[in-house]
Every structure is written in C-alpha cells, then in structure tokens.
Design a protein around this motif. Structure first.
Motif, PDB file in Angstrom:
ATOM      1  N   GLY A   1      36.043  45.705  46.719  1.00  0.00           N
ATOM      2  CA  GLY A   1      35.075  46.625  47.289  1.00  0.00           C
ATOM      3  C   GLY A   1      34.308  45.988  48.426  1.00  0.00           C
ATOM      4  N   ALA A   2      33.532  46.792  49.092  1.00  0.00           N
ATOM      5  CA  ALA A   2      32.697  46.341  50.207  1.00  0.00           C
ATOM      6  C   ALA A   2      31.428  45.698  49.654  1.00  0.00           C
ATOM      7  CB  ALA A   2      32.357  47.531  51.092  1.00  0.00           C
ATOM      8  N   PRO A   3      30.700  44.944  50.502  1.00  0.00           N
ATOM      9  CA  PRO A   3      29.419  44.379  50.046  1.00  0.00           C
ATOM     10  C   PRO A   3      28.427  45.463  49.605  1.00  0.00           C
ATOM     11  CG  PRO A   3      30.109  43.329  52.088  1.00  0.00           C
ATOM     12  CD  PRO A   3      31.063  44.480  51.839  1.00  0.00           C
ATOM     13  N   LYS A   4      28.500  46.630  50.240  1.00  0.00           N
ATOM     14  CA  LYS A   4      27.681  47.768  49.810  1.00  0.00           C
ATOM     15  C   LYS A   4      28.535  48.625  48.891  1.00  0.00           C
ATOM     16  CE  LYS A   4      25.081  47.842  54.094  1.00  0.00           C
ATOM     17  NZ  LYS A   4      24.716  48.601  55.275  1.00  0.00           N
ATOM     18  N   SER A   5      27.934  49.355  48.013  1.00  0.00           N
ATOM     19  CA  SER A   5      28.664  50.161  47.016  1.00  0.00           C
ATOM     20  C   SER A   5      29.258  51.423  47.631  1.00  0.00           C
ATOM     21  CB  SER A   5      27.740  50.530  45.857  1.00  0.00           C
ATOM     22  OG  SER A   5      27.334  49.370  45.197  1.00  0.00           O
ATOM     23  N   ILE A   6      30.251  51.245  48.503  1.00  0.00           N
ATOM     24  CA  ILE A   6      30.975  52.379  49.074  1.00  0.00           C
ATOM     25  C   ILE A   6      32.460  52.103  48.949  1.00  0.00           C
ATOM     26  CG2 ILE A   6      29.158  53.070  50.694  1.00  0.00           C
ATOM     27  CD1 ILE A   6      30.782  51.600  52.884  1.00  0.00           C
ATOM     28  N   ASN A   7      33.258  53.133  48.995  1.00  0.00           N
ATOM     29  CA  ASN A   7      34.717  53.023  48.928  1.00  0.00           C
ATOM     30  C   ASN A   7      35.144  52.219  47.697  1.00  0.00           C
ATOM     31  OD1 ASN A   7      34.687  54.410  51.379  1.00  0.00           O
ATOM     32  ND2 ASN A   7      34.759  52.520  52.548  1.00  0.00           N
ATOM     33  N   GLY A   8      36.078  51.307  47.856  1.00  0.00           N
ATOM     34  CA  GLY A   8      36.536  50.456  46.761  1.00  0.00           C
ATOM     35  C   GLY A   8      37.794  50.978  46.096  1.00  0.00           C
ATOM     36  N   VAL A   9      38.682  50.041  45.752  1.00  0.00           N
ATOM     37  CA  VAL A   9      39.924  50.360  45.065  1.00  0.00           C
ATOM     38  C   VAL A   9      40.108  49.398  43.904  1.00  0.00           C
ATOM     39  CG1 VAL A   9      41.126  51.371  47.039  1.00  0.00           C
ATOM     40  CG2 VAL A   9      41.233  48.908  46.693  1.00  0.00           C
ATOM     41  N   GLY A  10      40.936  49.815  42.948  1.00  0.00           N
ATOM     42  CA  GLY A  10      41.232  48.960  41.813  1.00  0.00           C
ATOM     43  C   GLY A  10      42.568  49.316  41.200  1.00  0.00           C
ATOM     44  N   ILE A  11      43.120  48.352  40.480  1.00  0.00           N
ATOM     45  CA  ILE A  11      44.349  48.565  39.727  1.00  0.00           C
ATOM     46  C   ILE A  11      44.105  48.017  38.335  1.00  0.00           C
ATOM     47  CG2 ILE A  11      46.804  48.011  39.516  1.00  0.00           C
ATOM     48  CD1 ILE A  11      46.870  47.727  42.589  1.00  0.00           C
ATOM     49  N   ILE A  12      44.427  48.839  37.342  1.00  0.00           N
ATOM     50  CA  ILE A  12      44.203  48.461  35.951  1.00  0.00           C
ATOM     51  C   ILE A  12      45.530  48.555  35.208  1.00  0.00           C
ATOM     52  CG2 ILE A  12      43.626  50.810  35.214  1.00  0.00           C
ATOM     53  CD1 ILE A  12      41.467  49.563  33.391  1.00  0.00           C
ATOM     54  N   MET A  13      45.720  47.667  34.245  1.00  0.00           N
ATOM     55  CA  MET A  13      46.944  47.729  33.438  1.00  0.00           C
ATOM     56  C   MET A  13      46.667  47.260  32.026  1.00  0.00           C
ATOM     57  SD  MET A  13      49.190  44.648  35.051  1.00  0.00           S
ATOM     58  CE  MET A  13      49.094  45.414  36.635  1.00  0.00           C
ATOM     59  N   THR A  14      47.570  47.652  31.138  1.00  0.00           N
ATOM     60  CA  THR A  14      47.431  47.266  29.745  1.00  0.00           C
ATOM     61  C   THR A  14      47.570  45.763  29.595  1.00  0.00           C
ATOM     62  OG1 THR A  14      49.779  47.563  29.315  1.00  0.00           O
ATOM     63  CG2 THR A  14      48.354  49.457  28.894  1.00  0.00           C
ATOM     64  N   GLU A  15      47.001  45.266  28.529  1.00  0.00           N
ATOM     65  CA  GLU A  15      47.011  43.839  28.237  1.00  0.00           C
ATOM     66  C   GLU A  15      48.430  43.270  28.162  1.00  0.00           C
ATOM     67  OE1 GLU A  15      45.269  42.355  24.427  1.00  0.00           O
ATOM     68  OE2 GLU A  15      43.582  41.970  25.782  1.00  0.00           O
ATOM     69  N   ARG A  16      49.383  44.059  27.673  1.00  0.00           N
ATOM     70  CA  ARG A  16      50.746  43.562  27.518  1.00  0.00           C
ATOM     71  C   ARG A  16      51.436  43.322  28.854  1.00  0.00           C
ATOM     72  NH1 ARG A  16      55.102  47.675  27.338  1.00  0.00           N
ATOM     73  NH2 ARG A  16      54.166  49.603  28.033  1.00  0.00           N
ATOM     74  N   LEU A  17      50.927  43.890  29.941  1.00  0.00           N
ATOM     75  CA  LEU A  17      51.528  43.721  31.261  1.00  0.00           C
ATOM     76  C   LEU A  17      50.876  42.630  32.105  1.00  0.00           C
ATOM     77  CD1 LEU A  17      52.075  47.439  32.293  1.00  0.00           C
ATOM     78  CD2 LEU A  17      53.785  45.817  31.476  1.00  0.00           C
ATOM     79  N   LYS A  18      49.656  42.225  31.789  1.00  0.00           N
ATOM     80  CA  LYS A  18      48.904  41.324  32.663  1.00  0.00           C
ATOM     81  C   LYS A  18      49.595  39.983  32.881  1.00  0.00           C
ATOM     82  CE  LYS A  18      45.939  39.150  29.281  1.00  0.00           C
ATOM     83  NZ  LYS A  18      44.624  38.877  28.831  1.00  0.00           N
ATOM     84  N   ASP A  19      50.364  39.509  31.899  1.00  0.00           N
ATOM     85  CA  ASP A  19      51.057  38.223  32.056  1.00  0.00           C
ATOM     86  C   ASP A  19      52.241  38.305  33.010  1.00  0.00           C
ATOM     87  OD1 ASP A  19      49.280  36.952  30.366  1.00  0.00           O
ATOM     88  OD2 ASP A  19      50.467  37.381  28.580  1.00  0.00           O
TER      89      ASP A  19
END
Length: 167
Positions: A90-108
């Motif tokens: 994300g930006a230094p100010k709380s605007i926009n921002g993206v993320g990717i999340i996945m299950t614990e079994r995939l993180k490795d």
C-alpha cells in the motif's frame, strides 16, 4: 495448463493443480492426480479491521487464493492468521492498496513476492513442476489522470511479459 483469475468482485473460479494433500479429482495429461485450486478477487473497500471476517468468508467459499484491491493498507508487509497468509502493498497514506491471500497449505509453495507500488503485486508459487503467477491489480479509476493510467497499464504489461514463455 490455463489458470484463470476472475476480475469481477467476489467471483470464484477454479483451476487444476497437483497438490498431493488435496482430494483426488481426476488424472491430468501427465497421468498425475489432480485437485482444484479455487481463486477469487475482491474489492474490499478497506481491509482495516476486516481480516478475520474475510478469512471466514474465504473458508466458507473454500477459496485457496484471493486477490484484494482497495485494501487501504499502508506499507509493504505480510500477515498470518486464521489459517491464511496475506501479502499486501500500500501507499504511505491509506489509499488504494492490493493484497494476495492464500491458505496455510499453499504458503510454503511461494517462491517470490513482488510489490509494484500500491496498485500491483505478484506472488509466484511453484507446485511440483507447475508455476502459478498470481497478480493482484487495482486499475486507476475514471477520475484519475491519463498519465497515471498509462503508467499502470505499462507496468502491468511489463510484469506479464516478464513471465517465461514456458510457464
């Protein structure tokens, strides 16, 4: 093998994967057992204070990997909780921002995380012999300047073109 990621809000797609721990669904062209990975994309409006709620929704929908846009998270980091791992940018100010999340079994299986500002990020997984590139993109809205829009689309194009042809 084709991997599809929905660009509409809260829509889930699935694709073949060779995760050995998952339930058997069939046999692929190489004679290996396959299962499904479920992908989603969600414009959350804000991720602040919603992480557990979003994890519960992903669990109910059996989503393995999801891209979030308009997270309004600041900085670049990751977070693990409730059986999921989230990478965000994300930006230094709380605007926009993206993320990717996945299950614990995939993180490795994650081998690379690239953050390209507050509108674009990539997480690359290698599962057995398959590489999966997951991009979370938050395009500038209609009220933004033409220069910002061009920079975004050029950056996205450059990122996609950087993938080896055999992936």
């Amino acid at each position: 093998m084709s991997f599809r990621l929905s660009l509409s809000n809260s829509y889930v797609r699935s694709c073949p994967s060779d995760l050995g721990a998952a339930k058997h669904r069939g046999v692929n062209a190489r004679g290996k057992r396959t299962s499904r990975l479920r992908f989603g994309s969600w414009n959350v409006g804000t991720l602040t204070g919603k992480f557990l709620e979003l994890c519960n929704a992903l669990t109910r929908c059996k989503v393995d990997i999801a891209c979030f846009q308009e997270t309004r998270c600041t900085g670049k980091s990751s977070r693990e909780e409730n059986g999921y791992k989230l990478w965000y940018s994300g930006a230094p100010k709380s605007i926009n921002g993206v993320g990717i999340i996945m299950t614990e079994r995939l993180k490795d299986f994650v081998v690379q995380v690239e953050r390209h500002g507050d509108r674009l990020m990539l997480v690359r997984l290698v599962i057995q012999e398959e590489t999966i590139n997951v991009i979370s993109a938050y395009a500038p809205e209609s009220g933004q300047g033409a220069g910002e829009k061009k920079n975004f689309w050029d950056s996205l194009d450059e990122l996609v073109r950087s993938f080896p042809v055999d992936q």
